[in-house]
Design a protein around this motif. Sequence first.
Motif, short mmCIF file in Angstrom:
data_model
loop_
_atom_site.label_atom_id
_atom_site.label_comp_id
_atom_site.label_asym_id
_atom_site.label_seq_id
_atom_site.Cartn_x
_atom_site.Cartn_y
_atom_site.Cartn_z
N UNK A 127 -16.67 56.91 32.11
CA UNK A 127 -17.93 56.37 32.61
C UNK A 127 -17.69 55.63 33.92
N UNK A 128 -18.77 55.34 34.64
CA UNK A 128 -18.65 54.79 35.99
C UNK A 128 -17.87 53.48 36.02
N UNK A 129 -18.14 52.58 35.10
CA UNK A 129 -17.43 51.31 35.06
C UNK A 129 -16.36 51.38 33.97
N UNK A 130 -15.13 51.65 34.41
CA UNK A 130 -14.03 51.80 33.44
C UNK A 130 -12.79 51.07 33.91
N UNK A 131 -12.99 49.87 34.45
CA UNK A 131 -11.86 49.07 34.93
C UNK A 131 -11.94 47.70 34.30
N UNK A 132 -11.09 47.45 33.33
CA UNK A 132 -11.11 46.17 32.62
C UNK A 132 -10.58 45.02 33.44
N UNK A 133 -10.00 45.30 34.63
CA UNK A 133 -9.60 44.21 35.52
C UNK A 133 -10.83 43.41 35.97
N UNK A 134 -11.98 44.08 36.01
CA UNK A 134 -13.21 43.41 36.42
C UNK A 134 -14.11 43.03 35.26
N UNK A 135 -13.55 42.98 34.06
CA UNK A 135 -14.33 42.66 32.86
C UNK A 135 -14.88 41.23 32.95
N UNK A 136 -16.15 41.07 32.62
CA UNK A 136 -16.82 39.77 32.67
C UNK A 136 -16.52 39.00 31.37
N UNK A 137 -15.51 38.15 31.42
CA UNK A 137 -15.10 37.43 30.22
C UNK A 137 -16.05 36.30 29.86
N UNK A 138 -17.02 36.01 30.75
CA UNK A 138 -18.01 34.99 30.42
C UNK A 138 -19.08 35.52 29.47
N UNK A 139 -19.14 36.85 29.33
CA UNK A 139 -20.12 37.46 28.43
C UNK A 139 -19.66 37.29 26.99
N UNK A 140 -20.50 36.72 26.18
CA UNK A 140 -20.13 36.41 24.81
C UNK A 140 -20.52 37.57 23.87
N UNK A 141 -19.50 38.28 23.43
CA UNK A 141 -19.73 39.37 22.48
C UNK A 141 -18.72 39.34 21.33
N UNK A 142 -18.00 38.24 21.22
CA UNK A 142 -17.03 38.10 20.14
C UNK A 142 -15.63 38.55 20.50
N UNK A 143 -15.44 39.05 21.73
CA UNK A 143 -14.11 39.50 22.17
C UNK A 143 -13.52 38.49 23.15
N UNK A 144 -12.45 37.83 22.77
CA UNK A 144 -11.80 36.87 23.65
C UNK A 144 -10.95 37.59 24.69
N UNK A 145 -10.63 36.88 25.77
CA UNK A 145 -9.78 37.44 26.81
C UNK A 145 -8.41 37.79 26.25
N UNK A 146 -7.89 36.94 25.37
CA UNK A 146 -6.57 37.18 24.76
C UNK A 146 -6.58 38.47 23.96
N UNK A 147 -7.66 38.69 23.20
CA UNK A 147 -7.73 39.88 22.35
C UNK A 147 -7.85 41.15 23.20
N UNK A 148 -8.63 41.08 24.28
CA UNK A 148 -8.76 42.23 25.17
C UNK A 148 -7.41 42.55 25.81
N UNK A 149 -6.71 41.53 26.25
CA UNK A 149 -5.39 41.77 26.85
C UNK A 149 -4.41 42.36 25.85
N UNK A 150 -4.52 41.95 24.59
CA UNK A 150 -3.67 42.55 23.56
C UNK A 150 -3.98 44.03 23.39
N UNK A 151 -5.26 44.37 23.40
CA UNK A 151 -5.65 45.78 23.30
C UNK A 151 -5.14 46.57 24.50
N UNK A 152 -5.14 45.94 25.67
CA UNK A 152 -4.72 46.62 26.89
C UNK A 152 -3.22 46.91 26.92
N UNK A 153 -2.47 46.22 26.09
CA UNK A 153 -1.03 46.51 26.00
C UNK A 153 -0.78 47.86 25.33
N UNK A 154 -1.77 48.37 24.60
CA UNK A 154 -1.74 49.70 23.98
C UNK A 154 -0.69 49.84 22.88
N UNK A 155 -0.29 48.71 22.29
CA UNK A 155 0.64 48.81 21.15
C UNK A 155 0.02 49.58 20.00
N UNK A 156 -1.29 49.42 19.81
CA UNK A 156 -1.99 50.13 18.74
C UNK A 156 -1.91 51.64 18.94
#
Length: 251
Positions: A67-96
């Motif tokens: 999709x057009x916006x697919x860069x998590x470097x520009x993710x708006x961490x001020x938006x409250x959706x239950x996902x913390x910055x720490x958790x997103x960064x953990x997902x971005x490590x791709x260990x899963x």
Amino acid sequence: MEHTEEILNYCRQLRIGGIADRFNEIVEKSESNSIGYLEFTLQLLRAETAHRQQNDVKRRRKLAGLPRKSDLDGYDHSFENGMSKIRINQLRELNWLDQGYNLMLMGPSGVGKTMLAGGLCADAIEKGYKAYFRTMEELVNVLKLKEVTRSALTDYKRLIKADLIIIDDIMLFPMEKNMALALFNFINQVYENTCFIITTNKMATDWAKMLDDEVLATALLDRLLFRCEVINLSGKSYRLKNRKTFFDNEN
């Protein structure tokens, strides 16, 4: 100057654009720093390798259908959706992904499911994985047309060899029985070797209604949820919260 032009012509003939793009720069630095032949050659080869890697990533991003916006470097961490910055960064490590886990992103429309899935797909591509982003409708069309059109068959062959497949908005609409079976057969064929990111606004209990088959829905969920992290996103729609208008602000 004559030799330089001849070298650049050879670069174009041999399709080594990385060397051609940086040749003058590398020559100037080599001359000013008195670099030896081996180091000079190494710098040329590094330039070509980096150039080819960049082109390969561009090609694979295009095939991925991001999709057009697919860069998590520009993710708006001020938006409250239950996902913390720490958790997103953990997902971005791709260990899963390395460990063979799936992700299921659940929540109402507008809470960032698609952006998060697309961004993780882009991260996977950057790290060399074969990753593809398809909406539910796009995947169903590929399964429907793979015996009819060459493009659908080509895409199908890519998908069955993927390391990661994103299915966006799964179960957004009811499915005919033959396509529900085709979806199950596809996932059953690849799930042991391919990881999935599923985005959905439907509870697992709603899948049987969408498929009109409780047994099939159970079998499908069994494969997707066997090794899976279910992430529930919440909050108000980001799009509605940040809605744009073409009218000037009025006092």
